[in-house]
Motif scaffolding. Structure first.
Motif, PDB file in Angstrom:
ATOM      1  N   LYS A  19     -66.710 112.727  -9.184  1.00 54.61           N
ATOM      2  CA  LYS A  19     -66.142 113.162 -10.464  1.00 54.61           C
ATOM      3  C   LYS A  19     -65.052 112.204 -10.937  1.00 54.61           C
ATOM      4  O   LYS A  19     -64.993 111.842 -12.121  1.00 54.61           O
ATOM      5  CB  LYS A  19     -65.574 114.577 -10.347  1.00 54.61           C
ATOM      6  N   LYS A  22     -66.704 108.986 -12.157  1.00 58.32           N
ATOM      7  CA  LYS A  22     -67.354 109.205 -13.455  1.00 58.32           C
ATOM      8  C   LYS A  22     -66.337 109.302 -14.581  1.00 58.32           C
ATOM      9  O   LYS A  22     -66.520 108.716 -15.658  1.00 58.32           O
ATOM     10  CB  LYS A  22     -68.188 110.493 -13.390  1.00 58.32           C
ATOM     11  N   GLU A  23     -65.260 110.039 -14.360  1.00 57.90           N
ATOM     12  CA  GLU A  23     -64.240 110.228 -15.394  1.00 57.90           C
ATOM     13  C   GLU A  23     -63.541 108.911 -15.732  1.00 57.90           C
ATOM     14  O   GLU A  23     -63.268 108.616 -16.897  1.00 57.90           O
ATOM     15  CB  GLU A  23     -63.213 111.261 -14.934  1.00 57.90           C
ATOM     16  N   THR A  26     -65.866 106.667 -17.759  1.00 61.15           N
ATOM     17  CA  THR A  26     -65.939 107.143 -19.140  1.00 61.15           C
ATOM     18  C   THR A  26     -64.734 106.674 -19.938  1.00 61.15           C
ATOM     19  O   THR A  26     -64.862 106.181 -21.066  1.00 61.15           O
ATOM     20  CB  THR A  26     -66.011 108.680 -19.184  1.00 61.15           C
ATOM     21  N   ARG A  27     -63.559 106.783 -19.365  1.00 63.55           N
ATOM     22  CA  ARG A  27     -62.340 106.355 -20.052  1.00 63.55           C
ATOM     23  C   ARG A  27     -62.295 104.845 -20.241  1.00 63.55           C
ATOM     24  O   ARG A  27     -61.799 104.348 -21.247  1.00 63.55           O
ATOM     25  CB  ARG A  27     -61.112 106.847 -19.282  1.00 63.55           C
ATOM     26  N   ALA A  48     -57.341 116.623 -23.471  1.00 59.84           N
ATOM     27  CA  ALA A  48     -58.196 117.738 -23.043  1.00 59.84           C
ATOM     28  C   ALA A  48     -57.993 118.951 -23.945  1.00 59.84           C
ATOM     29  O   ALA A  48     -58.952 119.628 -24.324  1.00 59.84           O
ATOM     30  CB  ALA A  48     -57.894 118.105 -21.594  1.00 59.84           C
ATOM     31  N   GLU A  96     -65.929 122.902 -10.769  1.00 62.21           N
ATOM     32  CA  GLU A  96     -64.727 122.718 -11.573  1.00 62.21           C
ATOM     33  C   GLU A  96     -63.528 123.416 -10.920  1.00 62.21           C
ATOM     34  O   GLU A  96     -62.415 122.894 -10.903  1.00 62.21           O
ATOM     35  CB  GLU A  96     -64.935 123.273 -12.988  1.00 62.21           C
ATOM     36  N   SER A 154     -63.391 124.232 -17.140  1.00 62.96           N
ATOM     37  CA  SER A 154     -63.692 122.895 -17.661  1.00 62.96           C
ATOM     38  C   SER A 154     -62.440 122.278 -18.266  1.00 62.96           C
ATOM     39  O   SER A 154     -62.128 121.101 -18.030  1.00 62.96           O
ATOM     40  CB  SER A 154     -64.802 122.985 -18.725  1.00 62.96           C
ATOM     41  N   SER A 157     -59.870 121.468 -15.407  1.00 61.48           N
ATOM     42  CA  SER A 157     -60.221 120.279 -14.617  1.00 61.48           C
ATOM     43  C   SER A 157     -59.917 119.004 -15.386  1.00 61.48           C
ATOM     44  O   SER A 157     -59.508 117.994 -14.802  1.00 61.48           O
ATOM     45  CB  SER A 157     -61.701 120.321 -14.205  1.00 61.48           C
ATOM     46  N   GLU A 158     -60.093 119.025 -16.714  1.00 60.92           N
ATOM     47  CA  GLU A 158     -59.764 117.864 -17.533  1.00 60.92           C
ATOM     48  C   GLU A 158     -58.250 117.604 -17.534  1.00 60.92           C
ATOM     49  O   GLU A 158     -57.796 116.460 -17.483  1.00 60.92           O
ATOM     50  CB  GLU A 158     -60.261 118.061 -18.962  1.00 60.92           C
ATOM     51  N   MET A 161     -57.329 116.098 -14.251  1.00 62.02           N
ATOM     52  CA  MET A 161     -57.774 114.713 -14.188  1.00 62.02           C
ATOM     53  C   MET A 161     -56.802 113.813 -14.935  1.00 62.02           C
ATOM     54  O   MET A 161     -56.435 112.727 -14.458  1.00 62.02           O
ATOM     55  CB  MET A 161     -59.178 114.592 -14.799  1.00 62.02           C
ATOM     56  N   GLU A 162     -56.350 114.255 -16.105  1.00 58.76           N
ATOM     57  CA  GLU A 162     -55.393 113.465 -16.879  1.00 58.76           C
ATOM     58  C   GLU A 162     -54.059 113.331 -16.153  1.00 58.76           C
ATOM     59  O   GLU A 162     -53.417 112.272 -16.205  1.00 58.76           O
ATOM     60  CB  GLU A 162     -55.189 114.091 -18.264  1.00 58.76           C
TER      61      GLU A 162
END
Length: 218
Positions: A19, A22-23, A26-27, A48, A96, A154, A157-158, A161-162
């Motif tokens: 994860k 992947k994140e 994407t960024r 987010a 998540e 969701s 989790s964002e 992540m940030e």
């Protein structure tokens, strides 16, 4: 790769590594220049919230309080919501929720045991601050509980992540030098991967403000 939680050592799960990878990829694709990369890595949950039209409702918990205060109240709110799930036999555990639990506990561990690593958001609570954090965390948990369960986790989790990216981006390279010889800190690997993907701070210092990226494929 391992990271420590309280007095124990935990291996990073494959799903967590996948994860994060992947994140970050994407960024990286969304950052064609230094300014955009810096903006992306300097978010602490705002993106987010904006993506899910939740900014107006929850912005107070991220942008309107001190960084350390914000992390603590999100950690407590996450714990409260996870406790309610564990107490219910009808709620299935999802990826998540697991991600939120692992990153929440990990960043708290760093905040409490490695303040130098967490310098961008570290803060020492005094006086009535502890009571304020608990009150704010309960308020946040109540607000998050108002979201549908899938959208809630969701979003959370964002945000986590940030927060992880924010800490890694603002951490100094010197603090990561000893970690590989000691088994490796998750934050160090995130920091290194961000550099490889062109999301590191070193690109701000290039005279021509050009940006290079090493493409990493699984």
């Amino acid at each position: 790769m391992e990271f420590k939680l309280t007095s124990t050592s935990s291996t990073v799960s494959k799903s967590l590594k996948d994860k994060i990878f992947k994140e970050l990829c994407t960024r990286s694709k969304l950052a064609p220049d230094v300014e955009t990369a810096t903006m992306i890595c300097s978010r602490r949950g705002d993106w987010a919230l904006n993506q899910r039209s939740s900014h107006r409702q929850l912005k107070w918990s991220l942008g309107e309080v001190e960084n350390g205060h914000s992390l603590l109240l999100w950690h407590i709110a996450t714990d409260l919501l996870l406790y309610n799930i564990n107490a219910s036999e009808n709620d299935a555990w999802c990826s998540e929720q697991e991600f939120c639990k692992e990153i929440s506990e990990y960043l708290l561990y760093l905040l409490l045991t490695k303040p130098a690593v967490m310098a961008p958001i570290a803060v020492i609570l005094k006086g009535d601050a502890s009571a304020s954090v608990l009150f704010d965390a309960c308020r946040l948990a109540k607000q998050l509980k108002g979201f549908k369960e899938d959208k809630r986790w969701s979003l959370m989790s964002e945000v986590w992540m940030e927060l992880l990216i924010y800490v890694a981006f603002h951490s100094e390279g010197t603090i990561h030098t000893e970690n590989p010889s000691q088994g490796g800190e998750l934050l160090t690997f995130v920091w290194l991967l961000m550099y490889h993907l062109g999301l590191g701070k070193q690109f701000q210092e290039e005279p021509l403000r050009t940006r290079y990226k090493l493409v990493v494929k699984k």
